[in-house]
Write an enzyme that holds these catalytic residues in place. Sequence first.
Site, PDB file in Angstrom:
ATOM      1  N   LYS A  63       4.241   6.500  19.273  1.00 60.20           N
ATOM      2  CA  LYS A  63       2.793   6.755  19.218  1.00 60.20           C
ATOM      3  C   LYS A  63       2.099   6.128  20.430  1.00 60.20           C
ATOM      4  CE  LYS A  63       2.648   7.215  14.197  1.00 60.20           C
ATOM      5  NZ  LYS A  63       2.333   6.633  12.884  1.00 60.20           N
ATOM      6  N   GLN A 104       0.323   1.295  10.172  1.00 57.45           N
ATOM      7  CA  GLN A 104       1.630   1.922   9.951  1.00 57.45           C
ATOM      8  C   GLN A 104       2.168   1.547   8.570  1.00 57.45           C
ATOM      9  OE1 GLN A 104       2.887   4.110  12.090  1.00 57.45           O
ATOM     10  NE2 GLN A 104       4.730   4.477  10.904  1.00 57.45           N
ATOM     11  N   ASP A 147      -5.295   9.062  10.577  1.00 61.64           N
ATOM     12  CA  ASP A 147      -4.161   9.534   9.763  1.00 61.64           C
ATOM     13  C   ASP A 147      -4.662  10.465   8.653  1.00 61.64           C
ATOM     14  OD1 ASP A 147      -1.591   8.779  10.507  1.00 61.64           O
ATOM     15  OD2 ASP A 147      -1.818   6.739   9.735  1.00 61.64           O
TER      16      ASP A 147
HETATM   17  N1  GUN Z   1       4.744   5.923   7.971  1.00 64.66           N
HETATM   18  C1  GUN Z   1       5.460   7.087   8.007  1.00 64.66           C
HETATM   19  N2  GUN Z   1       4.707   8.083   8.507  1.00 64.66           N
HETATM   20  C2  GUN Z   1       3.495   7.562   8.767  1.00 64.66           C
HETATM   21  C3  GUN Z   1       2.294   8.104   9.303  1.00 64.66           C
HETATM   22  O1  GUN Z   1       2.173   9.303   9.618  1.00 64.66           O
HETATM   23  N3  GUN Z   1       1.262   7.227   9.450  1.00 64.66           N
HETATM   24  C4  GUN Z   1       1.359   5.919   9.109  1.00 64.66           C
HETATM   25  N4  GUN Z   1       0.278   5.141   9.264  1.00 64.66           N
HETATM   26  N5  GUN Z   1       2.450   5.390   8.606  1.00 64.66           N
HETATM   27  C5  GUN Z   1       3.514   6.210   8.437  1.00 64.66           C
END
Ligand code: GUN
Length: 283
Positions: A51, A95, A118
């Site tokens: 990311k 996350q 998100d």
């Molecule tokens: N953990 C697994 N996929 C994601 C996601 O798309 N966003 C976040 N914040 N955590 C995750």
Amino acid sequence: MLLNGKEFSKKLKNNLKIEVENLKKETNQTPGLTIILVGNNPASEIYVRNKVKDATNCGINANLIRFDETISEQELIDEVIKLNNDDTCHGLIVQLPLPKHINEQVIIDTISPDKDVDGFGILNKGKLFSGLESIESATPKGIMKLLEEYNIDPKGKHAVIVGRSNIVGKPMAIMLLNKHATVTICHSRTENLSEITKQADILVVAIGKPKFITKDMVKEGAVVIDVGTNRVDDKLVGDVDFENVDPITSYITPVPGGVGPLTIASLLENTVIAFKNAINFKN
Ligand code: GUN
């Protein structure tokens, strides 16, 4: 035919890079994405690294903030509130998963809905469910864009989703419904699962079980979207038995290189949308 998410995500990120360059020139400001990582879950480390890398490549200021897994729920809430009030942070994600002593939904719902890139917070989810404009969860949003890219119109089609998570299954169902599909959601307790999956014109699988969907569970000519990312013997394997299912489908996403790369592209798009909203930028 392969639905090439990797290639498509490159195109989306290139477009975004150009948009961010222009936005910087016009506004003298830079979109900012803050990522909070608690602890050092190995899978999260990889996701977060990607990311940050992709955001930076697109010209977005990526700010990774790490906390030890001993951080208390209240301390984490206080950190999120600080970032809600930080004008240089336009998108904020925490996350997942978080350590067991922290309630994930409480943390997510502390994030300002304007910065919830998100799209996991209840306000954005509620707006999506009500058919209002919202920040949409990255993975299902990416899948909708991929279908559109390949001119696959869900209208009138029977879309079957296997998996009912808040992150993928449920928002996916609503997005397909909003595009006029007839939607069925299946999950681990569904009886006669294969009888239902065999009816699917569009089959979306997000259940987290390697090669769970076999050839006998899929209708000839179906579109199959595999959201699974299972690590088996250090290799990434989807929820669909790709080798045997691929020949009978009209379209299918590979793992890796299908849905995965689209998630980050959508997250970055959401960050740019949040930035434009924050500074009241009109296209
Ligand atoms: N953990 C697994 N996929 C994601 C996601 O798309 N966003 C976040 N914040 N955590 C995750």
